[in-house]
Design an enzyme around this catalytic site. Structure first.
Site, PDB file in Angstrom:
ATOM      1  N   GLY A  79       0.846  -1.209   0.000  1.00 41.33           N
ATOM      2  CA  GLY A  79       0.000   0.000   0.000  1.00 41.33           C
ATOM      3  C   GLY A  79       0.868   1.240   0.000  1.00 41.33           C
ATOM      4  O   GLY A  79       2.067   1.180   0.298  1.00 41.33           O
ATOM      5  N   ARG A  82       3.702   6.263   1.793  1.00 46.87           N
ATOM      6  CA  ARG A  82       4.129   7.669   1.845  1.00 46.87           C
ATOM      7  C   ARG A  82       3.751   8.407   0.557  1.00 46.87           C
ATOM      8  O   ARG A  82       4.478   9.268   0.072  1.00 46.87           O
ATOM      9  CB  ARG A  82       5.625   7.759   2.053  1.00 46.87           C
ATOM     10  CG  ARG A  82       6.412   7.008   1.016  1.00 46.87           C
ATOM     11  CD  ARG A  82       7.814   7.499   0.969  1.00 46.87           C
ATOM     12  NE  ARG A  82       8.579   6.701   0.034  1.00 46.87           N
ATOM     13  CZ  ARG A  82       9.790   7.009  -0.314  1.00 46.87           C
ATOM     14  NH1 ARG A  82      10.355   8.076   0.158  1.00 46.87           N
ATOM     15  NH2 ARG A  82      10.439   6.251  -1.169  1.00 46.87           N
ATOM     16  N   LYS A 102       4.230  12.580  -3.133  1.00 48.54           N
ATOM     17  CA  LYS A 102       5.065  11.511  -2.570  1.00 48.54           C
ATOM     18  C   LYS A 102       5.886  12.097  -1.432  1.00 48.54           C
ATOM     19  O   LYS A 102       6.594  13.082  -1.623  1.00 48.54           O
ATOM     20  CB  LYS A 102       5.978  10.948  -3.664  1.00 48.54           C
ATOM     21  CG  LYS A 102       6.815   9.768  -3.216  1.00 48.54           C
ATOM     22  CD  LYS A 102       7.491   9.098  -4.400  1.00 48.54           C
ATOM     23  CE  LYS A 102       8.418   7.988  -3.934  1.00 48.54           C
ATOM     24  NZ  LYS A 102       9.082   7.327  -5.061  1.00 48.54           N
ATOM     25  N   ARG A 172      -0.802  -0.990 -10.421  1.00 47.06           N
ATOM     26  CA  ARG A 172       0.402  -1.801 -10.668  1.00 47.06           C
ATOM     27  C   ARG A 172       0.065  -3.272 -10.609  1.00 47.06           C
ATOM     28  O   ARG A 172      -1.049  -3.652 -10.199  1.00 47.06           O
ATOM     29  CB  ARG A 172       1.447  -1.449  -9.612  1.00 47.06           C
ATOM     30  CG  ARG A 172       0.883  -1.557  -8.218  1.00 47.06           C
ATOM     31  CD  ARG A 172       1.626  -0.729  -7.202  1.00 47.06           C
ATOM     32  NE  ARG A 172       1.125   0.631  -7.058  1.00 47.06           N
ATOM     33  CZ  ARG A 172       1.864   1.656  -6.664  1.00 47.06           C
ATOM     34  NH1 ARG A 172       3.124   1.483  -6.356  1.00 47.06           N
ATOM     35  NH2 ARG A 172       1.348   2.857  -6.549  1.00 47.06           N
ATOM     36  N   ASP A 241       5.230  -4.461  -7.265  1.00 45.11           N
ATOM     37  CA  ASP A 241       4.505  -3.235  -6.881  1.00 45.11           C
ATOM     38  C   ASP A 241       5.099  -2.013  -7.580  1.00 45.11           C
ATOM     39  O   ASP A 241       4.505  -0.937  -7.548  1.00 45.11           O
ATOM     40  CB  ASP A 241       4.536  -3.032  -5.358  1.00 45.11           C
ATOM     41  CG  ASP A 241       5.925  -3.133  -4.783  1.00 45.11           C
ATOM     42  OD1 ASP A 241       6.557  -4.193  -4.975  1.00 45.11           O
ATOM     43  OD2 ASP A 241       6.405  -2.163  -4.175  1.00 45.11           O
ATOM     44  N   ASN A 242       6.254  -2.175  -8.199  1.00 44.20           N
ATOM     45  CA  ASN A 242       6.836  -1.063  -8.952  1.00 44.20           C
ATOM     46  C   ASN A 242       6.726  -1.296 -10.458  1.00 44.20           C
ATOM     47  O   ASN A 242       7.433  -0.657 -11.241  1.00 44.20           O
ATOM     48  CB  ASN A 242       8.310  -0.871  -8.561  1.00 44.20           C
ATOM     49  CG  ASN A 242       8.448  -0.346  -7.146  1.00 44.20           C
ATOM     50  OD1 ASN A 242       7.533   0.275  -6.616  1.00 44.20           O
ATOM     51  ND2 ASN A 242       9.580  -0.603  -6.514  1.00 44.20           N
ATOM     52  N   ASP A 251       8.854   5.026  -9.645  1.00 49.36           N
ATOM     53  CA  ASP A 251       9.544   4.716  -8.391  1.00 49.36           C
ATOM     54  C   ASP A 251      11.056   4.588  -8.615  1.00 49.36           C
ATOM     55  O   ASP A 251      11.628   3.494  -8.578  1.00 49.36           O
ATOM     56  CB  ASP A 251       8.951   3.475  -7.715  1.00 49.36           C
ATOM     57  CG  ASP A 251       7.903   3.890  -6.693  1.00 49.36           C
ATOM     58  OD1 ASP A 251       7.520   5.082  -6.701  1.00 49.36           O
ATOM     59  OD2 ASP A 251       7.465   3.048  -5.898  1.00 49.36           O
TER      60      ASP A 251
HETATM   61  P1  AMP Z   1       9.225   1.575  -2.779  1.00 48.25           P
HETATM   62  O1  AMP Z   1      10.416   0.671  -2.669  1.00 48.25           O
HETATM   63  O2  AMP Z   1       9.561   3.035  -2.721  1.00 48.25           O
HETATM   64  O3  AMP Z   1       8.380   1.219  -3.942  1.00 48.25           O
HETATM   65  O4  AMP Z   1       8.363   1.336  -1.448  1.00 48.25           O
HETATM   66  C1  AMP Z   1       7.933   0.060  -1.035  1.00 48.25           C
HETATM   67  C2  AMP Z   1       6.898   0.165   0.029  1.00 48.25           C
HETATM   68  O5  AMP Z   1       7.422   0.812   1.193  1.00 48.25           O
HETATM   69  C3  AMP Z   1       5.671   0.982  -0.374  1.00 48.25           C
HETATM   70  O6  AMP Z   1       4.560   0.393   0.227  1.00 48.25           O
HETATM   71  C4  AMP Z   1       5.968   2.329   0.225  1.00 48.25           C
HETATM   72  O7  AMP Z   1       4.807   3.079   0.431  1.00 48.25           O
HETATM   73  C5  AMP Z   1       6.648   1.951   1.549  1.00 48.25           C
HETATM   74  N1  AMP Z   1       7.515   3.011   2.057  1.00 48.25           N
HETATM   75  C6  AMP Z   1       8.717   3.414   1.580  1.00 48.25           C
HETATM   76  N2  AMP Z   1       9.218   4.431   2.309  1.00 48.25           N
HETATM   77  C7  AMP Z   1       8.310   4.702   3.282  1.00 48.25           C
HETATM   78  C8  AMP Z   1       8.240   5.643   4.357  1.00 48.25           C
HETATM   79  N3  AMP Z   1       9.207   6.515   4.594  1.00 48.25           N
HETATM   80  N4  AMP Z   1       7.151   5.620   5.155  1.00 48.25           N
HETATM   81  C9  AMP Z   1       6.165   4.733   4.933  1.00 48.25           C
HETATM   82  N5  AMP Z   1       6.165   3.827   3.948  1.00 48.25           N
HETATM   83  C10 AMP Z   1       7.226   3.791   3.133  1.00 48.25           C
HETATM   84 MG    MG Z   2       6.899   1.484  -4.960  1.00 50.28          MG
END
Ligand code: AMP
Ligand code: MG
Length: 475
Positions: A79, A82, A102, A172, A241-242, A251
């Site tokens: 989900g 952020r 973001k 996604r 998810d990306n 991302d």
């Molecule tokens: P990402 O690798 O950026 O695609 O993030 C993977 C997951 O981690 C996603 O669900 C993001 O929303 C969550 N995520 C990454 N950084 C944060 C953060 N600082 N606070 C909360 N969730 C995060």
């Molecule tokens: Mg992501």
């Protein structure tokens, strides 16, 4: 101003959660994409944009998306932890684009995170996404970076930042995985028809829409990843998810561009086994598409065996489509339009010579198209000279060097955002000098054109510097 709609909220509640962005104590615009503001006819002035972005009255319906995904091969519930979609801006031609903040604070899906992002990583995402777009690669776009005015805790205290990100849609593969694992088949059907109507309406009348969606997304993702391979881009965290259903790259965490050619090159500090190495990206996208296929099984056919056979018949085409599109792209890079099987060895040989000699990926192709790269800027050997003779002979036989150079110019960028340069300009910007960042951003808008004063961008870093360079998720 934005003309917001919220069609995503028509999906069942489990797919989203109404969420307001946190307020920023002292928001300041750090980067603003005037061209994009114009393109989408937003009529947002520098002064107005902060009011629009941070006025809570605008956010009665803003939401975070729920999804799952395979991260480094392991399934997990995720989900938007952020990221908050503040609305879907409606364009004149009936199209809609998600406008997302973001790094705008906690959501229901933040788990142990703080919902924030560092200014540094959001500047990087802005820069890379705009560079990708200008390289003619489908990508999320960046409208602005806001300095939030607060310090956030990472390894040290860092400036916080918010990216205003735009995408055709943030749906996604992980959204479908979520629906398939945690929803009913009615939920999955709902998500599928919503996605088709929004992104690929032309397939809504096909005999089997979920299967047509699988086929369409597979082809579009192949096009996308082939395009990454053209410019030496490593996404770095190709989790499901990306991987977007709209086939936009997004991302940009630990992504990087290769300097010397090496298919096993990895820059990401968290990719210990090289799962997302440069040359592994075709295998990974196929693996991700298989996860997409699995999630669609319940609605491809009521009979599971038949559904699997149908999905498999689509996946079985992956390898031959990849091969055809990949070699076609690589042959274009050496100025050849026809894609004959007998020519594939010419590409394989060149890549192996490049790898053996640590030759710079971007500059080798520029050298071949004779665009101002001197011999000293690349380390070739006698095998390369022999290869070049063979290639020259072939070109002369089928067309002319002049014609080939035209093809090469369109397919070989002169400038890519090299990792050392990107780091350097961001570092300077963080210390208050944004001139280098703006100069690089400007140069990256015309990556295929000769420009004056860009020597620093076209010179590869010292191989030792490159070997030590690491990227971080940089959340
Ligand atoms: P990402 O690798 O950026 O695609 O993030 C993977 C997951 O981690 C996603 O669900 C993001 O929303 C969550 N995520 C990454 N950084 C944060 C953060 N600082 N606070 C909360 N969730 C995060
Ligand atoms: Mg992501």
């Amino acid at each position: 101003m934005f003309n917001f709609d919220y069609s995503y909220l028509s999906l069942p509640k489990k797919f989203h959660s109404l969420t307001q962005p946190s307020s920023c104590p002292f928001p300041e615009i750090f980067l603003l994409n005037q061209k994009l503001i114009k393109k989408f006819n937003l009529q947002l002035t520098q002064k107005k944009i902060l009011d629009v972005l941070f006025d809570k009255n605008n956010y009665k319906k803003s939401f975070a998306q729920n999804y799952a995904g395979h991260q480094f091969g392991y399934f997990t519930k995720l989900g938007d932890g952020r990221a908050i979609i503040i609305g879907e801006h409606l364009l004149k031609n009936n199209l809609r684009i998600d406008v997302q903040l973001k790094g705008a604070g906690l959501t229901k899906y933040s788990r142990n995170g703080d919902g924030k992002a560092t200014l540094r990583s959001m500047i990087r995402e802005y820069l890379i996404s705009e560079a990708m777009h200008c390289l003619n690669i489908s990508s999320s776009r960046s409208l602005a970076v806001i300095k939030s005015g607060e310090s956030i805790l990472r390894q040290n205290l860092e400036d916080g930042g918010v990216l205003v990100r735009i995408m055709k849609s943030h749906i996604r593969i992980g959204t479908f995985e979520y629906a398939s694992y945690f929803g009913s088949s009615k939920d999955l059907k709902h998500l599928t028809s919503y996605t088709i109507n929004r992104l690929y309406p032309h397939i809504s009348n096909s005999e089997n829409p979920p299967l047509a969606l699988l086929n369409t997304v597979m082809n579009k993702q192949i096009d996308l990843v082939v395009n990454w391979m053209r410019v030496g881009f490593i996404h770095g965290v190709m989790n499901t998810d990306n991987t977007s259903i709209s086939a936009e790259s997004f991302d940009y965490g630990p992504c990087a561009f290769i300097n010397s050619y090496n298919p096993s090159k990895v820059y990401s500090s968290i990719d210990h086994n090289g799962r997302y190495a440069f040359g592994n990206q075709p295998k990974v996208i196929k693996w991700n598409i298989c996860r997409f296929a699995e999630s669609l099984i319940p609605i491809i056919n009521e009979n599971k065996k038949i559904a699997i056979e149908l999905a498999q018949s689509v996946i079985d085409k992956f390898d031959s489509i990849w091969k055809k599109k990949y070699y076609s792209m690589m042959l274009n890079k050496i100025g050849i339009l026809e894609n004959k099987k007998s020519l594939h060895s010419l590409i394989d040989e060149l890549l192996s010579i490049m790898q053996n000699n640590n030759m710079d990926f971007t500059n080798t192709f520029l050298y071949l198209s004779q665009q101002k790269i001197s011999k000293t800027q690349h380390n070739s050997d006698s095998n390369f000279d022999l290869w070049q003779k063979k290639w020259n002979n072939y070109i002369k036989k089928v067309s002319s060097l002049k014609e080939s150079k035209q093809i090469m110019k369109k397919n070989n960028p002169i400038i890519i955002p090299r990792n050392n340069v990107v780091n350097d300009v961001i570092e300077k910007a963080m210390n208050g000098n944004t001139d280098s960042l703006n100069k690089l951003l400007k140069a990256l808008t015309k990556p295929y054109q000769k420009q004056e004063g860009i020597h620093e961008y076209t010179t590869p870093p010292n191989s030792h510097v490159d070997a030590c360079f690491q990227t971080y998720c940089g959340t």
